[in-house]
Design a protein around this motif. Sequence first.
Motif, short mmCIF file in Angstrom:
data_model
loop_
_atom_site.label_atom_id
_atom_site.label_comp_id
_atom_site.label_asym_id
_atom_site.label_seq_id
_atom_site.Cartn_x
_atom_site.Cartn_y
_atom_site.Cartn_z
N PRO A 118 57.92 47.48 -11.64
CA PRO A 118 58.16 46.11 -11.16
C PRO A 118 57.71 45.94 -9.72
N PHE A 119 57.32 44.73 -9.39
CA PHE A 119 56.90 44.39 -8.03
C PHE A 119 58.01 44.76 -7.04
N THR A 120 57.63 45.53 -6.04
CA THR A 120 58.61 45.91 -5.02
C THR A 120 58.28 45.29 -3.67
N GLY A 121 57.03 44.95 -3.46
CA GLY A 121 56.65 44.26 -2.23
C GLY A 121 56.66 45.15 -1.01
N PRO A 122 55.98 44.75 0.05
CA PRO A 122 56.00 45.55 1.27
C PRO A 122 57.40 45.63 1.86
N ASN A 123 57.68 46.74 2.51
CA ASN A 123 58.95 46.92 3.20
C ASN A 123 58.71 46.84 4.70
N TYR A 124 59.22 45.78 5.32
CA TYR A 124 59.09 45.62 6.76
C TYR A 124 60.19 46.47 7.40
N LEU A 125 59.80 47.71 7.68
CA LEU A 125 60.74 48.76 8.02
C LEU A 125 61.33 48.59 9.41
N GLN A 126 60.52 48.12 10.34
CA GLN A 126 60.95 48.11 11.74
C GLN A 126 60.17 47.06 12.50
N GLY A 127 60.78 46.50 13.55
CA GLY A 127 60.10 45.57 14.44
C GLY A 127 60.54 44.14 14.24
N ASN A 128 60.41 43.36 15.29
CA ASN A 128 60.76 41.94 15.25
C ASN A 128 59.79 41.19 16.16
N SER A 129 58.50 41.29 15.82
CA SER A 129 57.47 40.69 16.66
C SER A 129 56.21 40.48 15.85
N VAL A 130 55.21 39.91 16.52
CA VAL A 130 53.87 39.74 15.94
C VAL A 130 52.90 40.54 16.80
N VAL A 131 52.16 41.46 16.18
CA VAL A 131 51.19 42.26 16.93
C VAL A 131 49.84 42.19 16.24
N ARG A 132 48.81 42.36 17.05
CA ARG A 132 47.45 42.40 16.53
C ARG A 132 46.76 43.67 16.99
N GLY A 133 45.85 44.16 16.18
CA GLY A 133 45.10 45.36 16.55
C GLY A 133 44.01 45.62 15.53
N LYS A 134 43.05 46.45 15.92
CA LYS A 134 41.96 46.80 15.03
C LYS A 134 42.38 47.94 14.11
N LEU A 135 41.91 47.88 12.87
CA LEU A 135 42.35 48.82 11.83
C LEU A 135 41.63 50.16 11.93
N ILE A 136 42.43 51.22 11.84
CA ILE A 136 41.88 52.57 11.77
C ILE A 136 42.90 53.44 11.06
N GLY A 137 42.44 54.42 10.28
CA GLY A 137 43.37 55.29 9.57
C GLY A 137 42.75 55.91 8.35
#
Length: 346
Positions: free
Chosen positions: A197-216
């Motif tokens: 079943p759909f579980t969806g993303p878990n927003y584990l931590q934080g209370n803000s909006v951030v931007r950044g370039k993707l790497i990983g």
Amino acid sequence: MNTLIKPKALKVGDTVATISCSCGLASCFPHQYQWGKSQIENNFGLKVIETPNALKSIDYLYEHPEERAKDLMWAFENPEVKAIISIIGGDDCIRLYPYLDLNVIKNNPKIFLGYSDPTAIHFMCYKAGLSSVYGPTVMAGFGENVGLFPYTIEQTKKTLFSTDVIGEILPATDGWTDEFLDWANPENLKIKRKLHPFTGPNYLQGNSVVRGKLIGGCFEVLLMLSGTELFPKADEFDGAILFLETSEGLPPEDMFLYWLRSLAAQGIINKISGIIMGRAKGSSNNLSVYENALLKITHECGRSDMPIVTQMDFGHTDPMFYLPYGALAEIDTINKRFSILESAVV
């Protein structure tokens, strides 16, 4: 982070090349390969060809990393080829590096697509200055039993065929799967894999909006790359959003923690703006695996406010969305949204 060259968008009728950068599983399970190939051709109107050594045996490809490297160079230099798609993962893409000419990649920018062990190839592309794309392989992803997930089709067209901003990444609400049906039995291709079943993303931590370039990329491969000249220096992670996933091996949580501590010791955890993590294959009964390690390391670094999102639709579960290296992304933990604010292609 370096400014990366974006590859050109695909269009119907284009030729793409498949490549065995690591394990030669296409020779063991040709029906699985041919099925994935047909899904690419039939769903996206592409012509699929193989690099010269792509379908050779596991033993041959293992013994000849220089031939795999020649295949990669052949695909980048071939003007007919508009994208290069990994056939499957493995565990030794890193062995290709001594045989590559990064200028060939830089001077012939085109889509390189794959996940898991091809993480190493992504970092070779990164070093050459090319934005590659973390996403499905031919046998795992495109070779989905019965047919492609609608989510895969949508994300492929949105990412590889369109020059529009990718935008908000919505989850695969129809469910997800990590079931493995033995590739040795061709009849299994006629059986749909069971969906959780759909579980969806878990927003584990934080209370803000951030931007950044993707790497990983894939944790185990990033671990292999650490300490080599392919692994970016700490300053290149400044402000980045780090994306992580683990292989089907489901490595121990303490090993994951130790690697995160290495990133902390290098100053990387204190430089990044956020972390997103794919849902771990084999974690069906314990979706929280690795989350404690992420919380612990950010606490140790004084980054308990850093946005972290886990259980996302990329990596070793299906279906998956795409992550273009170097693209600007946004984590909005207030409204629980993840967006990619650029196109992957031009």
